[in-house]
Enzyme design. Sequence first.
Site, PDB file in Angstrom:
ATOM      1  N   SER A   1       0.768  -1.096   0.053  1.00  0.00           N
ATOM      2  CA  SER A   1       0.054  -0.010  -0.002  1.00  0.00           C
ATOM      3  C   SER A   1       0.859   1.380  -0.018  1.00  0.00           C
ATOM      4  O   SER A   1       1.674   1.228  -0.774  1.00  0.00           O
ATOM      5  CB  SER A   1      -0.992  -0.062   1.227  1.00  0.00           C
ATOM      6  OG  SER A   1      -1.782   1.089   0.986  1.00  0.00           O
ATOM      7  N   TYR A   2       0.625   2.096   1.084  1.00  0.00           N
ATOM      8  CA  TYR A   2       1.433   3.530   1.060  1.00  0.00           C
ATOM      9  C   TYR A   2       2.875   3.298   1.124  1.00  0.00           C
ATOM     10  O   TYR A   2       3.686   4.204   0.930  1.00  0.00           O
ATOM     11  CB  TYR A   2       0.805   4.348   2.081  1.00  0.00           C
ATOM     12  CG  TYR A   2       1.361   5.722   1.889  1.00  0.00           C
ATOM     13  CD1 TYR A   2       0.858   6.620   1.001  1.00  0.00           C
ATOM     14  CD2 TYR A   2       2.600   6.235   2.480  1.00  0.00           C
ATOM     15  CE1 TYR A   2       1.338   7.961   0.580  1.00  0.00           C
ATOM     16  CE2 TYR A   2       3.081   7.637   2.160  1.00  0.00           C
ATOM     17  CZ  TYR A   2       2.421   8.376   1.424  1.00  0.00           C
ATOM     18  OH  TYR A   2       3.076   9.594   1.176  1.00  0.00           O
TER      19      TYR A   2
ATOM     20  N   ASP B   1      -8.003  -4.993  -6.891  1.00  0.00           N
ATOM     21  CA  ASP B   1      -7.938  -3.913  -5.997  1.00  0.00           C
ATOM     22  C   ASP B   1      -8.139  -2.631  -6.609  1.00  0.00           C
ATOM     23  O   ASP B   1      -7.657  -2.320  -7.563  1.00  0.00           O
ATOM     24  CB  ASP B   1      -6.595  -3.911  -5.288  1.00  0.00           C
ATOM     25  CG  ASP B   1      -6.045  -2.606  -4.645  1.00  0.00           C
ATOM     26  OD1 ASP B   1      -6.981  -1.904  -4.128  1.00  0.00           O
ATOM     27  OD2 ASP B   1      -4.762  -2.329  -4.828  1.00  0.00           O
TER      28      ASP B   1
ATOM     29  N   GLY C   1      -7.048 -11.272  -6.139  1.00  0.00           N
ATOM     30  CA  GLY C   1      -6.553 -10.498  -4.783  1.00  0.00           C
ATOM     31  C   GLY C   1      -7.059  -9.299  -4.705  1.00  0.00           C
ATOM     32  O   GLY C   1      -7.554  -8.540  -5.602  1.00  0.00           O
TER      33      GLY C   1
ATOM     34  N   HIS D   1      -5.966  -5.648  -2.012  1.00  0.00           N
ATOM     35  CA  HIS D   1      -5.115  -4.618  -1.749  1.00  0.00           C
ATOM     36  C   HIS D   1      -3.728  -5.081  -1.058  1.00  0.00           C
ATOM     37  O   HIS D   1      -2.834  -4.221  -0.997  1.00  0.00           O
ATOM     38  CB  HIS D   1      -5.841  -3.264  -0.911  1.00  0.00           C
ATOM     39  CG  HIS D   1      -5.203  -2.060  -0.893  1.00  0.00           C
ATOM     40  ND1 HIS D   1      -4.216  -1.443  -1.908  1.00  0.00           N
ATOM     41  CD2 HIS D   1      -4.477  -1.361  -0.012  1.00  0.00           C
ATOM     42  CE1 HIS D   1      -3.567  -0.540  -1.784  1.00  0.00           C
ATOM     43  NE2 HIS D   1      -3.710  -0.407  -0.598  1.00  0.00           N
TER      44      HIS D   1
END
Length: 470
Positions: A179-180, A394, A446, A448
């Site tokens: 993520s981030y 995602d 899938g 995130h």
Amino acid sequence: MRNIHLLILFLLSILTSIHYVVVTSLHVKYLPGFEGPLPFALETGYVSVGESEDVELFYYFVKSERNPEKDPLMIWLTGGPGCSSICGLLFANGPLAFKGDEYNGTLPPLELTSFSWTKVANILYLESPVGSGYSYAKTPRAAETSDTKQIHQIDQFLRRWLVDHPEFISNPFYVGGDSYSGHIVPGVVQQISLGNEKGLTPFINIQGYVLGNPITNLNLESSYKVPFAHRMGLISDELFESLEKSCGGIHINVDPSNAKCLNDLQAYDNCISEIYAEQILLPNCPVDYVLGDIPQTFRNIKTGTRRELKEFSGNDIPSLPPPSCFTYRYFLSAIWANDENVRRALGAKMELGKWNRCNIQNIPYTFDIDNAVPYHVNNSRKGFRFLIYSGDHDMMAPYSSTEEWIRDLNYSIVDDWRPWMMSSYQVAGYTRTYANKMTFATIKGGGHTAEYNPDQCSLMFKKWIDGKPL
């Protein structure tokens, strides 16, 4: 043997540019919620970093179950920014998980997982930036952080932790996250490499990095949400064609006078507003955090509507989502991590306030990296290997946007697009390998983060970390 160990520590203290090391650690044998002694080696602790040692970063360290003396050492960074590394330890790729039983007022129980990445690697789960999980600052000024500041503090953390754990200095080292942390991990790799070149000690045996559904360039990821929605059948062909025509393929920072484009974007929003963006096939259940001041570099485009339980207290049963919700376990984690016995067992500072799984809204954070691609370019030039994987359902960081910036790197393909398998009868996803030692893989079905398809992600990681093709 003890004298040799002390001698190594003494020599390292002379060689290192770090004047003194502040590491407090605890070997955890039992955890509230888990029945019996832990069948794996868990250590927790704090490492002091920052200009005045005024930041205390908390970590969980799980030794490899295979061969900890030789297996790779990896630091895992959760996204957010500001989400606890419990997201990795108890959800994505760690050895424990919540059973998911309906909450009955007692401590949520834990169970062993079959998909832990610690079966083949030693993993440091770090609570970074300061303000995440059990990490804390001693002064208001120290609480202020940023993309680049946490990159420097993570490098500082690692060198100090290795001084205290010299037995892992020679292990192959990797940086991982999702993520981030796509904004952070490549910068950490570059910072480690630069520190090694400058002669900082201990030398970190950096070999590469792993990133899942990485937020790399917010503008790029946002511009791919409309095409992703079209690919997934969330908007009609007619609306997509109208959006492309009226907006000119630009769906962010739209000219306010372009009424047709704005109307089309409103129609798009109506179509996807009830979609759970982190895994579009799942119900749009409440989440346990409130988005803070994430930089609004893009207007107009939306991903979906989060149902936020802003007043969840950690013990408020009526506010829990149904147990059938994927997000239910997130609320269980708040009950568990805020329990005094849990904090005591982990060695977390007892005076800390309420633990939030994602503390985004309470961290004074500056977003000072707009685009992480230049870091990937620099790391490729150094010869580091890296794995980029994307859950293909995602909508937060669409796989197609990740493919786009990878394509822009313009490296030649050495193993073209093909399925990779869970078994002889089950496709796990698709993969492509590049000449710059980069592997890209999709996770079929899938979301995130790895927790949506943990078995597929575990197999992928094991093959890649062992140097085998997917």
